[in-house]
Design an enzyme around this catalytic site. Structure first.
Site, PDB file in Angstrom:
ATOM      1  N   ASN A   9       6.730 -25.553 -27.546  1.00 37.23           N
ATOM      2  CA  ASN A   9       7.453 -24.372 -28.018  1.00 37.23           C
ATOM      3  C   ASN A   9       8.934 -24.616 -27.722  1.00 37.23           C
ATOM      4  O   ASN A   9       9.345 -24.578 -26.573  1.00 37.23           O
ATOM      5  CB  ASN A   9       6.929 -23.129 -27.281  1.00 37.23           C
ATOM      6  CG  ASN A   9       7.729 -21.885 -27.607  1.00 37.23           C
ATOM      7  OD1 ASN A   9       8.576 -21.889 -28.499  1.00 37.23           O
ATOM      8  ND2 ASN A   9       7.459 -20.809 -26.874  1.00 37.23           N
ATOM      9  N   LYS A  11      11.414 -22.822 -28.406  1.00 35.04           N
ATOM     10  CA  LYS A  11      12.179 -21.587 -28.150  1.00 35.04           C
ATOM     11  C   LYS A  11      13.495 -21.637 -28.941  1.00 35.04           C
ATOM     12  O   LYS A  11      13.505 -22.179 -30.049  1.00 35.04           O
ATOM     13  CB  LYS A  11      12.366 -21.391 -26.641  1.00 35.04           C
ATOM     14  CG  LYS A  11      11.011 -21.428 -25.906  1.00 35.04           C
ATOM     15  CD  LYS A  11      11.066 -20.990 -24.481  1.00 35.04           C
ATOM     16  CE  LYS A  11       9.665 -21.054 -23.868  1.00 35.04           C
ATOM     17  NZ  LYS A  11       9.618 -20.598 -22.491  1.00 35.04           N
ATOM     18  N   HIS A  96       4.194 -14.101 -27.412  1.00 34.49           N
ATOM     19  CA  HIS A  96       4.821 -14.807 -26.282  1.00 34.49           C
ATOM     20  C   HIS A  96       5.454 -13.792 -25.330  1.00 34.49           C
ATOM     21  O   HIS A  96       6.009 -12.784 -25.762  1.00 34.49           O
ATOM     22  CB  HIS A  96       5.876 -15.793 -26.794  1.00 34.49           C
ATOM     23  CG  HIS A  96       6.310 -16.752 -25.729  1.00 34.49           C
ATOM     24  ND1 HIS A  96       7.222 -16.404 -24.757  1.00 34.49           N
ATOM     25  CD2 HIS A  96       5.919 -18.012 -25.440  1.00 34.49           C
ATOM     26  CE1 HIS A  96       7.376 -17.432 -23.936  1.00 34.49           C
ATOM     27  NE2 HIS A  96       6.599 -18.420 -24.323  1.00 34.49           N
ATOM     28  N   GLU A  98       8.138 -13.809 -23.761  1.00 32.60           N
ATOM     29  CA  GLU A  98       9.567 -13.533 -23.984  1.00 32.60           C
ATOM     30  C   GLU A  98       9.737 -12.485 -25.077  1.00 32.60           C
ATOM     31  O   GLU A  98      10.647 -11.657 -25.015  1.00 32.60           O
ATOM     32  CB  GLU A  98      10.309 -14.842 -24.312  1.00 32.60           C
ATOM     33  CG  GLU A  98      10.479 -15.694 -23.059  1.00 32.60           C
ATOM     34  CD  GLU A  98      10.555 -17.201 -23.307  1.00 32.60           C
ATOM     35  OE1 GLU A  98      10.778 -17.623 -24.448  1.00 32.60           O
ATOM     36  OE2 GLU A  98      10.383 -17.946 -22.312  1.00 32.60           O
ATOM     37  N   GLU A 168      -0.342 -17.879 -20.317  1.00 31.58           N
ATOM     38  CA  GLU A 168       0.972 -18.191 -19.781  1.00 31.58           C
ATOM     39  C   GLU A 168       1.364 -17.140 -18.740  1.00 31.58           C
ATOM     40  O   GLU A 168       1.885 -16.070 -19.100  1.00 31.58           O
ATOM     41  CB  GLU A 168       2.029 -18.192 -20.903  1.00 31.58           C
ATOM     42  CG  GLU A 168       1.797 -19.253 -21.946  1.00 31.58           C
ATOM     43  CD  GLU A 168       3.107 -19.688 -22.624  1.00 31.58           C
ATOM     44  OE1 GLU A 168       3.320 -20.895 -22.719  1.00 31.58           O
ATOM     45  OE2 GLU A 168       3.909 -18.826 -23.018  1.00 31.58           O
ATOM     46  N   GLY A 174       9.308 -21.338 -17.184  1.00 31.57           N
ATOM     47  CA  GLY A 174      10.696 -21.736 -16.993  1.00 31.57           C
ATOM     48  C   GLY A 174      11.177 -21.642 -15.558  1.00 31.57           C
ATOM     49  O   GLY A 174      12.368 -21.732 -15.279  1.00 31.57           O
TER      50      GLY A 174
HETATM   51  P1  13P Z   1       8.150 -23.732 -19.718  1.00 36.00           P
HETATM   52  O1  13P Z   1       7.257 -24.921 -19.973  1.00 36.00           O
HETATM   53  O2  13P Z   1       9.601 -24.021 -19.923  1.00 36.00           O
HETATM   54  O3  13P Z   1       7.837 -23.080 -18.413  1.00 36.00           O
HETATM   55  O4  13P Z   1       7.787 -22.656 -20.868  1.00 36.00           O
HETATM   56  C1  13P Z   1       6.471 -22.327 -21.084  1.00 36.00           C
HETATM   57  C2  13P Z   1       6.396 -21.487 -22.305  1.00 36.00           C
HETATM   58  O5  13P Z   1       6.822 -20.345 -22.322  1.00 36.00           O
HETATM   59  C3  13P Z   1       5.821 -22.089 -23.511  1.00 36.00           C
HETATM   60  O6  13P Z   1       5.600 -21.128 -24.512  1.00 36.00           O
END
Ligand code: 13P
Length: 252
Positions: A9, A11, A96, A98, A168, A174
């Protein structure tokens, strides 16, 4: 047998030109390394066409990170499933954390998108996961249950082959803090058990459940060795060949 499904992903990273160059490097490296997983990358909307061109014929799936819950209309700034399909994109990440936290997406809203994606014949990677506060107050299972029930409401058993779940935990995204393989596996087992109750044990057994949250080259093998972990949804470590290649070749 559930084939490992590893996804990147991106982002809000990678311009169209940077994304195309990176995707062709990645495709070449994956081929040379004899990569043997189902692989998906999810660039930002505007980067998708260039990436599709760059990975043509490689078998790498190009997905969208989101879509609107309507087919078309007066929704300024939004992208419909029909637009994605016209490009040749048949997979979408929905729910997601976020999007849930920064853009206030509710389970009801996510559910409308899941149903529309299915109606449009698309595959969905549905993200679920708890916050640290929810985990520490003992609400992990209640949160996962209500997300699964809300997000999958009215999704028919016959459409469940289109759904991949990505677990997740919000606190692991992150942050460099990964769930231990044991904690992740137990959440995955819980999700599989709920899907068995909501649908059938056959559907639950065939369901691919990805783990996401600070997956990297050092922890991917231990995570993927767990019975209920069938793949990974990778953020930060999917943005360079050096970091992503060891993840997509974890089984080599
Ligand atoms: P990270 O691998 O940067 O922690 O992100 C995970 C994520 O949100 C994938 O959708």
């Amino acid at each position: 047998m559930r084939k490992p499904y590893i996804a990147g992903n991106w982002k809000m990273n990678m311009t169209p030109s940077a994304g195309a160059a990176f995707a062709s490097d990645l495709a070449r490296a994956a081929k040379e390394a004899g990569c043997d997983v189902k692989m998906m990358i999810a660039p930002p909307f505007v980067t998708i066409p260039a990436v599709l061109e760059a990975v043509k014929g490689t078998g790498i799936i190009v997905a969208a990170q989101n879509m609107n819950d309507h087919k078309s209309g007066a929704y300024t700034g939004e992208v419909s499933p029909e637009m994605l399909k016209d490009l040749g994109v048949n997979t979408v990440i929905l729910g997601h954390s976020e999007r849930r936290s920064y853009y206030g997406e509710s389970d009801e809203f996510i559910n409308r998108k899941v149903l529309l994606a299915i109606e449009e014949g698309m595959d969905v990677v549905l993200c679920v996961g708890e916050t640290l506060e929810e985990r520490e107050s003992g609400r992990l299972e209640a949160v996962l249950s209500s997300q699964l029930e809300g997000d999958l409401k009215d999704v028919k058993a016959s459409d469940m082959a289109r759904i991949t779940i990505a677990y997740e935990p919000v606190w692991a995204i992150g942050t460099g803090k990964t769930a231990t393989p044991e904690d992740a596996d137990s959440a995955h087992a819980f999700i599989r058990g709920r899907i068995a109750e909501m649908y059938s044990s056959d559907i639950a057994q065939n369901l691919i459940i990805q783990y996401g949250g600070s997956v990297n080259a050092s922890n991917v093998k231990a995570l993927m060795a767990k019975e209920n972990i069938d793949g990974a949804l990778v953020g930060g470590a999917s943005l360079s060949v050096e970091k992503f290649l060891p993840i997509i070749t974890f089984n080599k």
